[in-house]
Design a protein around this motif. Structure first.
Motif, PDB file in Angstrom:
ATOM      1  N   HIS A 278       0.834  -1.205   0.000  1.00 56.30           N
ATOM      2  CA  HIS A 278       0.000   0.000   0.000  1.00 56.30           C
ATOM      3  C   HIS A 278       0.865   1.249   0.000  1.00 56.30           C
ATOM      4  CE1 HIS A 278      -3.831   2.066   1.776  1.00 56.30           C
ATOM      5  NE2 HIS A 278      -3.470   2.543   0.605  1.00 56.30           N
ATOM      6  N   SER A 279       1.914   1.239   0.806  1.00 51.85           N
ATOM      7  CA  SER A 279       2.837   2.377   0.839  1.00 51.85           C
ATOM      8  C   SER A 279       3.560   2.526  -0.496  1.00 51.85           C
ATOM      9  CB  SER A 279       3.845   2.187   1.973  1.00 51.85           C
ATOM     10  OG  SER A 279       3.202   2.089   3.227  1.00 51.85           O
ATOM     11  N   VAL A 340      -0.448 -12.744  -0.913  1.00 51.77           N
ATOM     12  CA  VAL A 340       0.559 -11.996  -1.670  1.00 51.77           C
ATOM     13  C   VAL A 340       0.139 -11.866  -3.132  1.00 51.77           C
ATOM     14  CG1 VAL A 340       2.935 -12.080  -2.540  1.00 51.77           C
ATOM     15  CG2 VAL A 340       2.477 -12.547  -0.127  1.00 51.77           C
ATOM     16  N   VAL A 341      -0.417 -12.931  -3.686  1.00 54.51           N
ATOM     17  CA  VAL A 341      -0.894 -12.868  -5.076  1.00 54.51           C
ATOM     18  C   VAL A 341      -1.946 -11.782  -5.226  1.00 54.51           C
ATOM     19  CG1 VAL A 341      -2.245 -14.110  -6.821  1.00 54.51           C
ATOM     20  CG2 VAL A 341      -0.339 -15.248  -5.671  1.00 54.51           C
ATOM     21  N   SER A 345      -1.268  -8.297  -7.250  1.00 55.40           N
ATOM     22  CA  SER A 345      -2.160  -8.117  -8.397  1.00 55.40           C
ATOM     23  C   SER A 345      -2.913  -6.799  -8.287  1.00 55.40           C
ATOM     24  CB  SER A 345      -3.134  -9.286  -8.496  1.00 55.40           C
ATOM     25  OG  SER A 345      -2.454 -10.502  -8.720  1.00 55.40           O
ATOM     26  N   SER A 346      -3.390  -6.482  -7.080  1.00 56.90           N
ATOM     27  CA  SER A 346      -4.081  -5.212  -6.866  1.00 56.90           C
ATOM     28  C   SER A 346      -3.135  -4.039  -7.084  1.00 56.90           C
ATOM     29  CB  SER A 346      -4.658  -5.170  -5.447  1.00 56.90           C
ATOM     30  OG  SER A 346      -5.250  -3.917  -5.194  1.00 56.90           O
ATOM     31  N   LEU A 347      -1.911  -4.157  -6.571  1.00 55.05           N
ATOM     32  CA  LEU A 347      -0.904  -3.108  -6.778  1.00 55.05           C
ATOM     33  C   LEU A 347      -0.651  -2.902  -8.263  1.00 55.05           C
ATOM     34  CD1 LEU A 347       1.397  -1.207  -5.809  1.00 55.05           C
ATOM     35  CD2 LEU A 347       2.871  -3.238  -5.688  1.00 55.05           C
ATOM     36  N   SER A 348      -0.497  -4.002  -8.998  1.00 57.97           N
ATOM     37  CA  SER A 348      -0.251  -3.914 -10.438  1.00 57.97           C
ATOM     38  C   SER A 348      -1.410  -3.237 -11.157  1.00 57.97           C
ATOM     39  CB  SER A 348      -0.018  -5.318 -10.997  1.00 57.97           C
ATOM     40  OG  SER A 348       0.131  -5.290 -12.397  1.00 57.97           O
ATOM     41  N   ASN A 349      -2.635  -3.612 -10.797  1.00 58.32           N
ATOM     42  CA  ASN A 349      -3.801  -3.023 -11.466  1.00 58.32           C
ATOM     43  C   ASN A 349      -3.921  -1.533 -11.169  1.00 58.32           C
ATOM     44  OD1 ASN A 349      -4.529  -5.497 -12.560  1.00 58.32           O
ATOM     45  ND2 ASN A 349      -5.842  -6.045 -10.837  1.00 58.32           N
ATOM     46  N   GLN A 350      -3.668  -1.145  -9.929  1.00 57.71           N
ATOM     47  CA  GLN A 350      -3.759   0.271  -9.566  1.00 57.71           C
ATOM     48  C   GLN A 350      -2.705   1.088 -10.311  1.00 57.71           C
ATOM     49  OE1 GLN A 350      -5.973   1.932  -7.685  1.00 57.71           O
ATOM     50  NE2 GLN A 350      -7.152   0.060  -7.423  1.00 57.71           N
ATOM     51  N   LEU A 351      -1.485   0.576 -10.368  1.00 54.96           N
ATOM     52  CA  LEU A 351      -0.425   1.302 -11.069  1.00 54.96           C
ATOM     53  C   LEU A 351      -0.685   1.329 -12.576  1.00 54.96           C
ATOM     54  CD1 LEU A 351       2.748   0.058  -9.141  1.00 54.96           C
ATOM     55  CD2 LEU A 351       1.625   2.279  -8.977  1.00 54.96           C
ATOM     56  N   LEU A 366       6.088 -11.583  -9.306  1.00 52.05           N
ATOM     57  CA  LEU A 366       5.096 -12.376  -8.592  1.00 52.05           C
ATOM     58  C   LEU A 366       5.076 -13.839  -9.030  1.00 52.05           C
ATOM     59  CD1 LEU A 366       2.697 -12.404  -6.600  1.00 52.05           C
ATOM     60  CD2 LEU A 366       1.221 -11.740  -8.508  1.00 52.05           C
ATOM     61  N   LYS A 367       5.613 -14.131 -10.192  1.00 45.57           N
ATOM     62  CA  LYS A 367       5.479 -15.471 -10.775  1.00 45.57           C
ATOM     63  C   LYS A 367       5.913 -16.601  -9.839  1.00 45.57           C
ATOM     64  CE  LYS A 367       6.532 -18.211 -14.878  1.00 45.57           C
ATOM     65  NZ  LYS A 367       6.936 -19.410 -14.115  1.00 45.57           N
ATOM     66  N   PRO A 368       7.075 -16.521  -9.141  1.00 45.59           N
ATOM     67  CA  PRO A 368       7.445 -17.634  -8.247  1.00 45.59           C
ATOM     68  C   PRO A 368       6.414 -17.869  -7.147  1.00 45.59           C
ATOM     69  CG  PRO A 368       9.342 -16.222  -8.682  1.00 45.59           C
ATOM     70  CD  PRO A 368       8.149 -15.509  -9.229  1.00 45.59           C
ATOM     71  N   VAL A 369       5.899 -16.801  -6.549  1.00 46.33           N
ATOM     72  CA  VAL A 369       4.898 -16.965  -5.488  1.00 46.33           C
ATOM     73  C   VAL A 369       3.604 -17.516  -6.078  1.00 46.33           C
ATOM     74  CG1 VAL A 369       3.570 -15.777  -3.708  1.00 46.33           C
ATOM     75  CG2 VAL A 369       5.928 -15.087  -4.172  1.00 46.33           C
ATOM     76  N   ARG A 370       3.241 -17.025  -7.254  1.00 43.63           N
ATOM     77  CA  ARG A 370       2.015 -17.521  -7.899  1.00 43.63           C
ATOM     78  C   ARG A 370       2.144 -19.008  -8.234  1.00 43.63           C
ATOM     79  NH1 ARG A 370      -2.075 -14.567 -10.213  1.00 43.63           N
ATOM     80  NH2 ARG A 370      -3.427 -15.724 -11.619  1.00 43.63           N
TER      81      ARG A 370
END
Length: 671
Positions: A278-279, A340-341, A345-351, A366-370
Motif C-alpha cells: 500500500h505504501s 501476496v498474489v 495483483s491489486s498493486l499492479s492493477n492500480q499502477l 510475482l510469478k514464483p509466489v504464484r
C-alpha cells in the motif's frame, strides 16, 4: 476726266500686281534656297547616321563582354558584402563571448535560471551559425563556444541535482501517510517548473547536437529516440529515496512471517506485506506525478521505471524470502501465498490504471509466489492423504481424528482468500490440481504475465474452487474409509468413525463461508459416504435380529396334537389380535426351549449392542441417526417376536427381559 482717271487706275493696279509677283517670286527663291539647304542637311544627316550605325555596331561588339563582366563583378560584390556581413555576425558572438562567459561562470542559481538559459541559448545559436558557415578561421571560436556550452550544460545538470536533492527528504515514515490517508510528499510546483525548464533545455541541446556531461551519457531512451540528459540524475536521487523509505516495511514483511508455533495456520492480514504494498503504491503514484511535471511524455515511462528500479529490486528480494518461507511451511502458510498474489495483483492493477507502467515487471516478480500458490492446491490434497495413511490406529471409541477438522479448517481459511484463489483456479484449470491430470477447464497456463488469452473466459473461479473442495472432501473420506477398513475391518466402530467425520464436515461447511459454495454439491458428495457408514454400523443389527427370526412348525388341529404338522399361519407382526399363549400351546417343548434360547440370546446381544452404542463417541447427529437406524431395524422385529412368544416365561421376566414399552424406552435412551 473720266478716261484719265481710268488709265491712271489701271496703271496703279498693274504696278501693285507686279509688286506682289515680285514678292512671291522672292519668297519662292527663298524657299528654294532653304529646300536645297535642307536637302544637303538631310544628306549629311544620312551620312552621319550611317557612320553612327557603323560605330554603334562596333560599340555593341565591344560593350557586350563589358556588360557581362560588369554583372559578374556586381554579383561578386554582393557576395563579398554578404561575407563581410556574415563575418560581422560571426565576430559578434566572439566579441560577446566574454559577456556570456561571465553569466555562465556566475552559474544558474546566482544569475537566475531564465537569464542563464537565455545566455546558453544565444551561445548555441551562434555555435550553430558558425558551424553552418564552415569558415576555417572560426574553428577556434567554435571550439571555445562548444566548451563553454558544455560547461554551462554541466552546471545546469548540477543545478538540477541540487534542486532535486533539496526537495527530496532523507527519511519519512510511510505508515504516517498510509494510516492517516494522507498523500505522500511531492515536489513543489516551483521546483518542478525549474527542473522542467532545465530538462527541456538539455534535451533540446542534445537534439541539436550539443553534448551534455559524461554523467548523462548513458540514460534511458524515450520513444523519440532522444535521451533525457538528467534522467539518470533523477533516478539516482529519487530511486534510493523510494527504496530507503520502504525498506523497513519490506523487512517487517519478512519478520512477520516468523512463527511462534509451527502448526499455526496463517491468518489474513497478519503479515506486514499488505502495508508495504500500500505504501509502495502511494509513493509510486506520487513519483509518477512528479515525473509528468518535469519530463516530456516520451520520457515518462523510462524515467519512472528507472526511479522505481531499486524499490522493485527490494520487492523481488522480499518476495523471494516470503516464497522460501511458504515452501518451508506449505500446509499452514500457503494462504500467505494467496494473500501476496492478491496484494501484488491489486498493486499492479492500480499502477496500470494510474500510470500505465510496471505491470509486466510486477507480474514477473510475482510469478514464483504464484507458482507456489498453484502447486499448494495439489500439495494440500496429497498431504491430507499422507496424514491419514500415517495414522497408527483409529480411536477405540470411534471419535474422529483431528485431521478432519484440520482439513475443513484449511478449506474455511481458503474462503477468506477466495478472490486470489479464484484467479489461480482459472489459470490452473478445473481439475488442474490433480497430479498428472490434464485440466478440464481453462488452459492451465503458467505464463509470467497472466492475460485474458491465458484464461477460459467462460470459467468461473468460484465454481472451480467448489469443485476443488469436493475433491478434497472425497479424498479425505476415501482415505479415512481405507484406513478404518485396514485397522477395523467391517466392525461398527469403523462406521462410527466415518459417520463422525461426515458430521464434522457437514457442520464446518454449514457454519462457514463454504456453505454457499457447497450447499448444492454437499448431498451428492457426502450421502454415499453416509450410507456406507450406516451400513457398517448397522451390520451388528443383523446378528441381533437373527435371534428374532423363527421358523416354527405347529399342528393344524385345535387340540394341538398329531404328527407331521405343517407350517401354521402367522399373524402380521405386532397385530393386536396375536395370542402368545395360544401360539405357545401349539409348540412342542423343544420349540419352547428354542424360543427361550432366542429371548436369552437376544437379550445378551441387544444389551451388548446398547452398551457399545453408549460407549462409542458419537457426534450428536450421528448418535441420533444411528439410534433411529437400529430402532427401525430391530424394534418392529422384536415387537412381532414379543407379541408371539412373550408368554413363554409366564411374565416372570426370566427369559423375556423387555416388553414392548421397556425396549422402546431403551431405544429412546440411545438418542
Amino acid at each position: 476726266m473720266a478716261v484719265g482717271l481710268t488709265t491712271s487706275g489701271t496703271s496703279a493696279s498693274l504696278g501693285q500686281r507686279h509688286a506682289a509677283e515680285e514678292e512671291a517670286r522672292a519668297e519662292v527663291d527663298v524657299l528654294s534656297s532653304r529646300l536645297e539647304k535642307t536637302s544637303q542637311l538631310t544628306k549629311k544627316i544620312e551620312a552621319c547616321l550611317n557612320r553612327l550605325d557603323a560605330t554603334g555596331k562596333s560599340v555593341h561588339e565591344v560593350a557586350g563582354p563589358l556588360s557581362s563582366e560588369t554583372k559578374r563583378l556586381q554579383t561578386l560584390g554582393n557576395n563579398i558584402e554578404s561575407v563581410i556581413a556574415a563575418i560581422e555576425r560571426l565576430r559578434q558572438p566572439a566579441e560577446n563571448k566574454n559577456e556570456e562567459e561571465q553569466i555562465i561562470r556566475v552559474g544558474p542559481e546566482k544569475a537566475g535560471l531564465p537569464k542563464y538559459l537565455s545566455s546558453v541559448q544565444r551561445l548555441e545559436r551562434s555555435l550553430n551559425e558558425m558551424r553552418a558557415s564552415n569558415i576555417r578561421s572560426t574553428q577556434q571560436t567554435i571550439g571555445d563556444l562548444h566548451r563553454l556550452i558544455m560547461s554551462a550544460n554541466a552546471q545546469l545538470e548540477g543545478y538540477f541535482d541540487q534542486l532535486l536533492r533539496a526537495e527530496t527528504p532523507r527519511d519519512i515514515e510511510p505508515l504516517h501517510f498510509v494510516t492517516k490517508n494522507k498523500p505522500f510528499p511531492s515536489l513543489s510546483q516551483d521546483t518542478t517548473s525549474r527542473l522542467g525548464l532545465i530538462n527541456a533545455h538539455l534535451t533540446s541541446s542534445l537534439r541539436n547536437g550539443v553534448q551534455g556531461s559524461a554523467s548523462a551519457s548513458m540514460v534511458s531512451v524515450g520513444s523519440s529516440g532522444q535521451e533525457s540528459p538528467v534522467a539518470r540524475i533523477y533516478a539516482d536521487i529519487r530511486g534510493p529515496y523510494l527504496a530507503s523509505t520502504l525498506k523497513n516495511l519490506a523487512t517487517a514483511s519478512v519478520n512477520t512471517t516468523k512463527k511462534k508455533t509451527v502448526e499455526a495456520i496463517y491468518r489474513a492480514g497478519t503479515n506486514g506485506f499488505g502495508m508495504y504494498a500500500h505504501s509502495m503504491q502511494g509513493m509510486f503514484i506520487t513519483e509518477y506525478e512528479n515525473i509528468c511535471s518535469i519530463f516530456t511524455r516520451d520520457d515518462w515511462a523510462p524515467v519512472f521505471q528507472g526511479a522505481c528500479q531499486s524499490t522493485l529490486n527490494e520487492l523481488a528480494r522480499t518476495l523471494r524470502e516470503l516464497n522460501s518461507h511458504i515452501k518451508t511451511y506449505p500446509q499452514t502458510d500457503c494462504y500467505l501465498a494467496y494473500e501476496v498474489v492478491e496484494i501484488v495483483s491489486s498493486l499492479s492493477n492500480q499502477l496500470e490504471t494510474r500510470t500505465g507502467e510496471l505491470k509486466s515487471a510486477l507480474a514477473a516478480l510475482l510469478k514464483p509466489v504464484r507458482d507456489t500458490a498453484k502447486l499448494s492446491l495439489g500439495e494440500l490434497l496429497e498431504d491430507t492423504k499422507r496424514r491419514v495413511a500415517a495414522l497408527p490406529s483409529l480411536p477405540v471409541d470411534g471419535s474422529p481424528t483431528p485431521i478432519v477438522a484440520e482439513t475443513m479448517q484449511r478449506l474455511q481459511t481458503m474462503v477468506e482468500f477466495l478472490r486470489p484463489i479464484s484467479s489461480i483456479m482459472i489459470s490452473l484449470g478445473d481439475g488442474g490440481w490433480r497430479a498428472g491430470a490434464a485440466p478440464r477447464g481453462g488452459t492451465g497456463a503458467s505464463d509470467a504475465i497472466p492475460s485474458l488469452a491465458s484464461y477460459d473466459v467462460s470459467a468461473d473461479g468460484r465454481e472451480i474452487f467448489a469443485h476443488y473442495c469436493t475433491d478434497t472432501l472425497d479424498a479425505l473420506l476415501s482415505a479415512l474409509d481405507a484406513r478404518a477398513r485396514a485397522t477395523q475391518g467391517r466392525k461398527p466402530i469403523a462406521g462410527v468413525f466415518l459417520a463422525n467425520s461426515i458430521a464434522i464436515v457437514e457442520r464446518m461447511i454449514r457454519d462457514s463461508g463454504l456453505a454457499p459454495l457447497l450447499e448444492s454439491r454437499q448431498a451428492s458428495v457426502l450421502e454415499p459416504w453416509r450410507k456406507k457408514a450406516t451400513v457398517l454400523y448397522t451390520d451388528t443389527c443383523k446378528d441381533v435380529s437373527m435371534h428374532l427370526l423363527d421358523v416354527i412348525h405347529t399342528n393344524r388341529g385345535p387340540g394341538g396334537g398329531g404328527g407331521g404338522g405343517s407350517s401354521g399361519g402367522r399373524p402380521t407382526s405386532g397385530h393386536n389380535g396375536v395370542d402368545s399363549a395360544s401360539i405357545l400351546r401349539g409348540l412342542s417343548s423343544k420349540d419352547k426351549e428354542n424360543i427361550k434360547s432366542k429371548f436369552t440370546a437376544f437379550n445378551a446381544s441387544f444389551d451388548e449392542m446398547v452398551a457399545k452404542h453408549r460407549a462409542y463417541y458419537m457426534e450428536r447427529e450421528v448418535r441420533q441417526a444411528f439410534a433411529r437406524d437400529i430402532q427401525q431395524m430391530l424394534e418392529p422385529l422384536y415387537n412381532r417376536f414379543w407379541d408371539r412368544y412373550h408368554d413363554v416365561d409366564k411374565g416372570k421376566g426370566k427369559y423375556v427381559k423387555y416388553d414392548k414399552a421397556s425396549i422402546s424406552a431403551v431405544f429412546s435412551s440411545l438418542y
